[in-house]
Design an enzyme around this catalytic site. Structure first.
Site, PDB file in Angstrom:
ATOM      1  N   CYS A  94      -0.260 -14.115   1.248  1.00 54.37           N
ATOM      2  CA  CYS A  94      -0.647 -13.319   2.406  1.00 54.37           C
ATOM      3  C   CYS A  94      -1.303 -14.142   3.532  1.00 54.37           C
ATOM      4  CB  CYS A  94      -1.526 -12.171   1.938  1.00 54.37           C
ATOM      5  SG  CYS A  94      -1.554 -10.800   3.087  1.00 54.37           S
ATOM      6  N   HIS A 193       0.002  -9.747  -3.746  1.00 54.60           N
ATOM      7  CA  HIS A 193      -1.301  -9.904  -4.384  1.00 54.60           C
ATOM      8  C   HIS A 193      -1.152  -9.286  -5.774  1.00 54.60           C
ATOM      9  CE1 HIS A 193      -3.812 -10.934  -0.890  1.00 54.60           C
ATOM     10  NE2 HIS A 193      -3.105 -10.086  -0.186  1.00 54.60           N
TER      11      HIS A 193
HETATM   12  N1  GLN Z   1      -5.120 -10.769   7.873  1.00 54.54           N
HETATM   13  C1  GLN Z   1      -3.841 -10.738   7.323  1.00 54.54           C
HETATM   14  C2  GLN Z   1      -3.078  -9.439   7.497  1.00 54.54           C
HETATM   15  O1  GLN Z   1      -3.639  -8.351   7.427  1.00 54.54           O
HETATM   16  C3  GLN Z   1      -3.911 -11.168   5.878  1.00 54.54           C
HETATM   17  C4  GLN Z   1      -4.369 -10.113   4.909  1.00 54.54           C
HETATM   18  C5  GLN Z   1      -4.284 -10.568   3.487  1.00 54.54           C
HETATM   19  O2  GLN Z   1      -4.419 -11.753   3.182  1.00 54.54           O
HETATM   20  N2  GLN Z   1      -4.143  -9.636   2.594  1.00 54.54           N
HETATM   21  O3  GLN Z   1      -1.902  -9.514   7.715  1.00 54.54           O
END
Ligand code: GLN
Length: 243
Positions: A94, A193
């Site tokens: 992510c 995740h």
């Molecule tokens: N800030 C990023 C987004 O919302 C990453 C979020 C994350 O790592 N889950 O796209």
């Protein structure tokens, strides 16, 4: 054999249980009597990446991503780029994945510079892409399924690089083109995740094997009893993928 895992910014990039990926790598090595060292790579880290075999970057919020983006503008970013181009094995989730691309544009419109290793860019959208995700990829057997959980506003678009897989359920890179994640050299970027590795032990082994092969040449990992993991994964797939 020894595997050195670099955990990048463990204090900044660690969302939605991403630390579980480190635990999975550690346990799967220990169960096979492979020595493993976890090396935290924090803001004050100045060494090169030559003694790291596998690098892990988790997800982070915009605030943390800004700190990391700024930190990677220094020599650390250059060293990392050199190591990746040389074949370093990387798992980036992510926010970490977004930072290996060209840039991440926040909803407020500011552009956080990425390392530009992945030919991909990310733009935050109004709608958060949240939920369980199932993808199909060819990294193990053909049509091998992986499960995870995604939560991001960033929409990533790939240019001239391979996706990690095809979205079956969920949003993946951008909720539009059915691509999920990317593969470049030995870098795996993904929105999964969950954490992703305990849920998909085959993926953990691909990373371990790729990293050890680069260091030692031919490597064959002892098979582990993953029946519980497989049972859990199958039940998730059956629950999410409507037949
Ligand atoms: N800030 C990023 C987004 O919302 C990453 C979020 C994350 O790592 N889950 O796209």
């Amino acid at each position: 054999m020894k595997l050195v895992v670099g955990h990048m910014y463990p204090d900044l990039l660690n969302l939605y249980g991403d630390i579980g990926n480190i635990v999975a790598l550690k346990k799967r090595c220990e169960w096979r009597k492979i020595e493993i060292e976890i090396k935290p790579i924090t803001l004050d880290y100045t060494e090169e990446f030559t003694d790291i075999d596998l690098l892990f970057l988790g997800g982070g919020s915009d605030r943390e991503q800004k700190i990391v983006s700024d930190d990677l503008k220094n020599k650390k970013g250059k060293n990392l780029k050199t190591a990746i181009e040389d074949g370093l094995t990387v798992l980036a989730i992510c926010g970490g994945y977004q930072l290996l691309g060209e840039y991440y544009q926040t909803l407020a419109g500011s552009k956080l510079e990425g390392l530009g290793i992945l030919k991909a860019w990310t733009i935050a959208g109004n709608r958060r892409l949240i939920g369980n995700i199932v993808i199909e990829t060819n990294i193990a057997d053909k049509n091998f399924k992986m499960v995870g959980f995604e939560n991001h506003s960033g929409k990533t678009f790939l240019e001239k690089i391979e996706p990690l897989g095809k979205v079956i359920i969920g949003n993946g890179n951008n909720g539009e083109d059915k691509t999920e994640g990317c593969i470049y050299k030995n870098v795996y970027g993904t929105y999964l995740h969950g954490p992703v590795l305990p849920k998909n032990p085959e993926f953990a082994d691909i990373l371990i094997e790729t990293a050890l092969k680069r260091k030692y040449g031919k490597v064959e990992l002892t098979p582990l009893d993953d029946s519980l993991e497989q049972q859990a994964k199958q039940s998730l797939i059956e629950r999410f993928v409507k037949k």
